[in-house]
Design a protein around this motif. Sequence first.
Motif, PDB file in Angstrom:
ATOM      1  N   LYS A 119       1.180  -0.845  -0.042  1.00 49.61           N
ATOM      2  CA  LYS A 119      -0.224  -0.065  -0.348  1.00 49.61           C
ATOM      3  C   LYS A 119       0.936   1.498   0.124  1.00 49.61           C
ATOM      4  N   ALA A 120       2.016   1.365   0.647  1.00 50.07           N
ATOM      5  CA  ALA A 120       2.615   2.576   0.767  1.00 50.07           C
ATOM      6  C   ALA A 120       2.984   2.218  -0.753  1.00 50.07           C
ATOM      7  N   ALA A 121       4.154   1.557  -1.104  1.00 48.66           N
ATOM      8  CA  ALA A 121       4.549   1.620  -2.252  1.00 48.66           C
ATOM      9  C   ALA A 121       3.243   2.096  -3.777  1.00 48.66           C
ATOM     10  N   GLU A 122       2.191   2.245  -3.003  1.00 50.14           N
ATOM     11  CA  GLU A 122       1.237   2.671  -4.530  1.00 50.14           C
ATOM     12  C   GLU A 122       0.945   3.400  -3.941  1.00 50.14           C
ATOM     13  N   ASP A 123       1.155   4.059  -3.048  1.00 40.97           N
ATOM     14  CA  ASP A 123       0.609   5.687  -2.067  1.00 40.97           C
ATOM     15  C   ASP A 123       2.030   6.543  -3.188  1.00 40.97           C
ATOM     16  N   ARG A 124       3.257   5.540  -3.270  1.00 41.85           N
ATOM     17  CA  ARG A 124       4.080   6.177  -3.483  1.00 41.85           C
ATOM     18  C   ARG A 124       4.909   6.497  -4.603  1.00 41.85           C
ATOM     19  N   LYS A 125       3.586   5.483  -5.968  1.00 46.17           N
ATOM     20  CA  LYS A 125       3.681   4.944  -6.740  1.00 46.17           C
ATOM     21  C   LYS A 125       4.884   5.227  -7.485  1.00 46.17           C
ATOM     22  N   VAL A 126       5.666   3.538  -6.373  1.00 46.88           N
ATOM     23  CA  VAL A 126       6.877   3.195  -6.582  1.00 46.88           C
ATOM     24  C   VAL A 126       6.753   1.822  -7.031  1.00 46.88           C
ATOM     25  N   ARG A 127       7.318   1.477  -8.223  1.00 47.98           N
ATOM     26  CA  ARG A 127       6.542  -0.841  -8.015  1.00 47.98           C
ATOM     27  C   ARG A 127       7.902  -1.501  -7.129  1.00 47.98           C
ATOM     28  N   LEU A 128       6.932  -2.409  -6.454  1.00 46.33           N
ATOM     29  CA  LEU A 128       7.682  -3.506  -5.507  1.00 46.33           C
ATOM     30  C   LEU A 128       7.737  -5.125  -6.195  1.00 46.33           C
ATOM     31  N   ARG A 129       8.351  -5.254  -6.640  1.00 48.11           N
ATOM     32  CA  ARG A 129       8.420  -6.608  -6.854  1.00 48.11           C
ATOM     33  C   ARG A 129       8.914  -7.691  -6.226  1.00 48.11           C
ATOM     34  N   VAL A 130       8.777  -9.317  -6.466  1.00 45.22           N
ATOM     35  CA  VAL A 130       9.894 -10.192  -5.551  1.00 45.22           C
ATOM     36  C   VAL A 130      10.305 -10.837  -7.442  1.00 45.22           C
ATOM     37  N   ALA A 131      11.378 -10.854  -6.940  1.00 38.59           N
ATOM     38  CA  ALA A 131      11.873 -12.074  -7.588  1.00 38.59           C
ATOM     39  C   ALA A 131      12.609 -13.387  -6.980  1.00 38.59           C
ATOM     40  N   MET A 132      12.187 -14.082  -6.860  1.00 41.64           N
ATOM     41  CA  MET A 132      12.679 -15.476  -6.170  1.00 41.64           C
ATOM     42  C   MET A 132      13.073 -16.221  -6.995  1.00 41.64           C
ATOM     43  N   LEU A 133      14.779 -16.524  -7.319  1.00 41.85           N
ATOM     44  CA  LEU A 133      15.236 -17.887  -8.522  1.00 41.85           C
ATOM     45  C   LEU A 133      14.399 -19.255  -7.970  1.00 41.85           C
ATOM     46  N   PRO A 134      14.003 -20.350  -8.695  1.00 42.14           N
ATOM     47  CA  PRO A 134      13.674 -21.499  -8.457  1.00 42.14           C
ATOM     48  C   PRO A 134      14.481 -21.951  -8.179  1.00 42.14           C
ATOM     49  N   ALA A 173      13.887   2.498   1.863  1.00 42.37           N
ATOM     50  CA  ALA A 173      14.233   1.705   0.231  1.00 42.37           C
ATOM     51  C   ALA A 173      13.296   2.886   0.178  1.00 42.37           C
ATOM     52  N   LEU A 174      11.574   2.789   0.065  1.00 41.87           N
ATOM     53  CA  LEU A 174      10.790   3.034   0.198  1.00 41.87           C
ATOM     54  C   LEU A 174      10.560   5.121   0.371  1.00 41.87           C
ATOM     55  N   ARG A 175      11.601   4.970   1.665  1.00 43.43           N
ATOM     56  CA  ARG A 175      12.033   6.241   1.623  1.00 43.43           C
ATOM     57  C   ARG A 175      12.925   7.349   0.714  1.00 43.43           C
ATOM     58  N   TYR A 176      13.705   6.230   0.321  1.00 43.58           N
ATOM     59  CA  TYR A 176      14.569   7.665  -0.823  1.00 43.58           C
ATOM     60  C   TYR A 176      14.187   7.399  -1.789  1.00 43.58           C
ATOM     61  N   THR A 177      13.211   6.390  -2.194  1.00 47.36           N
ATOM     62  CA  THR A 177      12.780   6.227  -4.003  1.00 47.36           C
ATOM     63  C   THR A 177      12.195   6.982  -4.411  1.00 47.36           C
ATOM     64  N   HIS A 178      11.683   7.385  -5.159  1.00 46.91           N
ATOM     65  CA  HIS A 178      11.085   8.674  -5.488  1.00 46.91           C
ATOM     66  C   HIS A 178      10.139   8.205  -6.689  1.00 46.91           C
ATOM     67  N   GLU A 179       9.095   9.099  -6.913  1.00 45.81           N
ATOM     68  CA  GLU A 179       7.502   8.362  -7.547  1.00 45.81           C
ATOM     69  C   GLU A 179       8.026   8.052  -8.939  1.00 45.81           C
ATOM     70  N   GLY A 180       7.456   7.119  -9.570  1.00 51.77           N
ATOM     71  CA  GLY A 180       8.396   6.396 -10.327  1.00 51.77           C
ATOM     72  C   GLY A 180       9.276   5.085 -10.314  1.00 51.77           C
ATOM     73  N   GLY A 181      10.009   5.093  -9.686  1.00 48.97           N
ATOM     74  CA  GLY A 181      11.116   4.418  -9.358  1.00 48.97           C
ATOM     75  C   GLY A 181      10.819   3.092  -8.663  1.00 48.97           C
ATOM     76  N   GLU A 182      11.393   2.358  -9.145  1.00 53.21           N
ATOM     77  CA  GLU A 182      11.531   0.509  -8.362  1.00 53.21           C
ATOM     78  C   GLU A 182      11.961  -0.503  -7.191  1.00 53.21           C
ATOM     79  N   ILE A 183      11.785  -1.203  -6.356  1.00 59.14           N
ATOM     80  CA  ILE A 183      12.452  -1.578  -5.897  1.00 59.14           C
ATOM     81  C   ILE A 183      11.666  -3.026  -5.978  1.00 59.14           C
ATOM     82  N   GLU A 184      13.097  -4.149  -5.849  1.00 58.76           N
ATOM     83  CA  GLU A 184      13.143  -4.875  -6.598  1.00 58.76           C
ATOM     84  C   GLU A 184      13.479  -5.952  -4.436  1.00 58.76           C
ATOM     85  N   VAL A 185      13.082  -6.941  -4.638  1.00 53.87           N
ATOM     86  CA  VAL A 185      13.859  -8.073  -3.708  1.00 53.87           C
ATOM     87  C   VAL A 185      13.725  -9.237  -4.341  1.00 53.87           C
TER      88      VAL A 185
END
Length: 381
Positions: free
Chosen positions: A234-249, A272-284
């Motif tokens: 929800k916080a990522a959506e509010d900041r318009k930041v894309r949040l992705r999870v990439a777990m290798l099989p 990460a959310l605190r320092y990522t601007h709108e339109g950015g991306e965070i990947e786990v």
Amino acid sequence: MAQRLAQYRKSSLGELLQAQQASQAAIDSLPDPVVVFGLEANVLNVNRAGETLLGLDLEQGGRDALAAVEPAIRALLETVRDHVLAGQGPYSPKGFDEAVPAPSADGVRYLLPRATPVYSEMGGIVGVTVVLQDVSRLRRFDDLKNDLFATVAHEFRTPLTSLRMAVHLCIEEAAGPLTDKQADLLHAAREDCERLQTIVDELLDLARIQGGRMVLSLRRTQVSRMAAVAPHEKAAEDRKVRLRVAMLPGVPDVLADRERVQLVFSNLLTNALRYTHEGGEIEVRARQDEGRPDTPPGARMIYFEISDTGEGIPEDLQGMIFEKFFRAPGAPGGGAGLGLSIAREIVTAHGGQIGLTSQPGRGSTFWFTLPNAGATDTCDQ
């Protein structure tokens, strides 16, 4: 000619002996233990403080000189020595946590290691000098500071709970109707109360961890269940930041305290959310750390990464980023600078490591490792 050569050798030998005695007197005058290693990892020299406090015996020679040293101190000396001999440059401690206790006639002392290479005239490494700095007094000050923070945080908890309840009841108009202006002020007060509650909880968590009162409930857990990203969507959506999870099989399960590790993820994602601007991306991401070819599969660590496209961290600040109460200049509000410190303590308690890579303007990647569950039977699927 023979007579002059003999006189020359005698004078040169005398100068050499004087230089050697002056050098030995210089390191003997230092109050902290100093140990000099050769390229073969053998002990070449030690000062008087090292002989007294560490129990080093040069008469044993070679590697056997460390035989009488306390196991924890011996392991520390070998670690910093090997760091320098491997060509990784000087070794500097990251904090008081690396200090090891050493019994002495005056009580227990805490020694913090520093190591520097010894270079030849040609520029090659010919040895290592290790200095064990006595930080007992500084460590006591640090413990007193931590105790003070824990006491203050504990005393804050009761009145803060009452204040939050009072604000909540007022917002619900249990004490009478509110004007729009009064409601706005109370909502702002509630947000500040929640922020203060977070700081108090972090202080108490840190006090429990550093006081050795944190008991880990280690269980075999799937990697996909460790990455607690749902609370941050929800916080990522509010900041318009894309949040992705990439777990290798095929990534093996980890042996960890799921609740504690989820707190690590939460702190890193919040940062990460605190320092990522709108339109950015965070990947786990998660993968198995292959390690050396001869490392058994069950002994390999599981490697987690949280990458962002934010501002990045200047190189001169990266060494302090996991310290308590550290906040980068110009950092946005909302925290006390404890989240990353707590994350480091939890990962270290699991036997893992934590770190980061970052370039200003190109984002940051925080990483940490957890042990592979191997053949552990206890399961938390």
